[in-house]
Design a protein around this motif. Sequence first.
Motif, PDB file in Angstrom:
ATOM      1  N   UNK A 154      37.494  -8.167 -23.488  1.00  0.00           N
ATOM      2  CA  UNK A 154      38.479  -8.722 -24.011  1.00  0.00           C
ATOM      3  C   UNK A 154      38.571  -9.470 -25.281  1.00  0.00           C
ATOM      4  N   UNK A 155      39.102 -10.783 -25.299  1.00  0.00           N
ATOM      5  CA  UNK A 155      39.154 -11.596 -26.584  1.00  0.00           C
ATOM      6  C   UNK A 155      37.708 -11.821 -27.118  1.00  0.00           C
ATOM      7  N   UNK A 156      36.773 -11.557 -26.231  1.00  0.00           N
ATOM      8  CA  UNK A 156      35.360 -11.854 -26.709  1.00  0.00           C
ATOM      9  C   UNK A 156      35.285 -11.029 -27.948  1.00  0.00           C
ATOM     10  N   UNK A 206      29.113  -6.688 -20.090  1.00  0.00           N
ATOM     11  CA  UNK A 206      30.404  -6.998 -19.363  1.00  0.00           C
ATOM     12  C   UNK A 206      30.882  -5.602 -18.737  1.00  0.00           C
ATOM     13  N   UNK A 207      32.174  -5.790 -18.472  1.00  0.00           N
ATOM     14  CA  UNK A 207      33.201  -4.797 -17.761  1.00  0.00           C
ATOM     15  C   UNK A 207      32.826  -3.304 -18.377  1.00  0.00           C
ATOM     16  N   UNK A 208      33.074  -3.319 -19.542  1.00  0.00           N
ATOM     17  CA  UNK A 208      33.119  -2.103 -20.544  1.00  0.00           C
ATOM     18  C   UNK A 208      31.663  -1.406 -20.209  1.00  0.00           C
ATOM     19  N   UNK A 209      30.584  -1.924 -20.618  1.00  0.00           N
ATOM     20  CA  UNK A 209      29.482  -1.438 -20.507  1.00  0.00           C
ATOM     21  C   UNK A 209      29.124  -0.962 -19.243  1.00  0.00           C
ATOM     22  N   UNK A 210      29.548  -1.800 -18.159  1.00  0.00           N
ATOM     23  CA  UNK A 210      29.383  -1.287 -16.710  1.00  0.00           C
ATOM     24  C   UNK A 210      30.065  -0.023 -16.417  1.00  0.00           C
ATOM     25  N   UNK A 254      24.852 -15.530 -29.722  1.00  0.00           N
ATOM     26  CA  UNK A 254      26.288 -15.908 -29.658  1.00  0.00           C
ATOM     27  C   UNK A 254      27.158 -15.009 -28.787  1.00  0.00           C
ATOM     28  N   UNK A 255      27.656 -15.468 -27.685  1.00  0.00           N
ATOM     29  CA  UNK A 255      28.381 -14.718 -26.499  1.00  0.00           C
ATOM     30  C   UNK A 255      29.810 -14.893 -26.660  1.00  0.00           C
ATOM     31  N   UNK A 256      30.570 -13.896 -26.499  1.00  0.00           N
ATOM     32  CA  UNK A 256      31.960 -14.052 -26.359  1.00  0.00           C
ATOM     33  C   UNK A 256      32.275 -14.489 -24.804  1.00  0.00           C
ATOM     34  N   UNK A 257      32.801 -13.532 -24.054  1.00  0.00           N
ATOM     35  CA  UNK A 257      33.205 -13.291 -22.715  1.00  0.00           C
ATOM     36  C   UNK A 257      32.886 -12.139 -22.043  1.00  0.00           C
ATOM     37  N   UNK A 258      32.709 -12.100 -20.496  1.00  0.00           N
ATOM     38  CA  UNK A 258      32.748 -10.915 -19.933  1.00  0.00           C
ATOM     39  C   UNK A 258      33.614 -11.184 -18.881  1.00  0.00           C
ATOM     40  N   UNK A 276      33.998 -21.809 -23.878  1.00  0.00           N
ATOM     41  CA  UNK A 276      34.246 -21.969 -22.601  1.00  0.00           C
ATOM     42  C   UNK A 276      35.205 -20.984 -21.984  1.00  0.00           C
ATOM     43  N   UNK A 277      36.247 -20.504 -22.652  1.00  0.00           N
ATOM     44  CA  UNK A 277      36.935 -19.533 -22.190  1.00  0.00           C
ATOM     45  C   UNK A 277      36.838 -18.146 -21.643  1.00  0.00           C
ATOM     46  N   UNK A 278      37.618 -17.569 -20.928  1.00  0.00           N
ATOM     47  CA  UNK A 278      36.992 -16.187 -20.590  1.00  0.00           C
ATOM     48  C   UNK A 278      37.625 -14.918 -21.410  1.00  0.00           C
ATOM     49  N   UNK A 279      37.960 -13.867 -20.785  1.00  0.00           N
ATOM     50  CA  UNK A 279      38.730 -12.616 -21.807  1.00  0.00           C
ATOM     51  C   UNK A 279      39.788 -12.762 -21.862  1.00  0.00           C
TER      52      UNK A 279
END
Length: 326
Positions: free
Chosen positions: A12-14, A40-44, A66-70, A254-257
């Motif tokens: 997502x926005x990550x 995340x979801x895409x690689x899964x 540095x991590x975005x979001x999953x 803190x936010x998600x995707x």
Amino acid sequence: MTHEIAVIPGDGIGQEVTPAAIEVLEALDIDFEFVEADAGDAVKAETGEALPEETYELAASADATLFGAAGETAADVILPLRDAVGSFVNIRPAKAYPGIDAVRPETDLVFLRENTEGVYSGHEDRLTNDVSTLTRVVTESASRELAEFACDYVDTDDHDGFTIVHKANVMRETDGLFRDTVAEVADEHGVETDEVLMDAFATHVCLDPEQFDVVVCPNLAGDVLSDLAAGLVGGLGLLPSANVGTERALFEPVHGTAPDIAGEGVANPAAAIISAAMLVEYLGYDEEADAINEAVEATLEEGPRTPDLGGDASTEDVTEAVIDRL
Ligand code: NAI
Ligand code: MG
């Protein structure tokens, strides 16, 4: 000296805010080597695994991550990643910025959240069709490690002390151990503390956030109450966080995707950029970290702004404005 930084944008926005944060880091005069990895979801969907072994290993060996979001796989990604960097504390500042329409513009506090145990320790069972259970784990050692960190934090950063948030009146054994251990360590260090029950804290922080400064709390309380504080300061697009261990650390908004806006190029990059500033400070570059924070603050105040803050700028417009001010 070269610093190897693991970059895990996720879903997502990550995928939009993490590159923005990297652009800002690249504008500094610091020698970074960025190594990107999937989670995340895409690689899964592609490989069957939300957190490939090489991503875990990269986070476990890089100087910082540095991590975005999953997305749906968030728990399968972020919990092991926090473990990969040996993180025992999650630092979550919640600060209202000038010019932002915040519910409580006077809010300026920092949560130091226990990051390994409590109800997130993974001991959940479905016993029968009717009954499911969860074992809440609190240890003296983890409470002590968090408290030692909190004492150092208030000393270094020049705070008067900290507030212990808990629910030891009901969870006498687990939160009782947490409260007693944290208070004891603070006492050993000559650090002043006060205590607030976590439900009462939720009310007090909404009515009068100024009475709080540094808040030390168990895992779930920290998760929920810091999101509540995000609401007081103008939304999730502004909150950074750091997962810190003894030798490594992982930084993430803190936010998600944000699936409702993902792919539109309008995600607010501020939280990811401020998280990158925390990374820079963690590596010892205080001046550069201050410079990023000041550039973000000026951009939030004067614009351009993304739609979540009432503007019509894109992620890229805001990122360029931050870099111009650096
Ligand atoms: P969310 O944080 O993704 O979005 C909540 C609301 O805030 C949405 O309306 C979104 O558009 C807005 N928002 C969040 N960040 C923004 C930004 N940078 N700029 C502008 N607007 C922003 O939380 P939600 O909707 O509960 O979860 C969506 C997905 O994210 C779920 O699949 C969840 O599992 C995952 N998630 C992942 C996290 C992580 O990886 N650490 C943390 C929280 C959620
Ligand atoms: Mg959360």
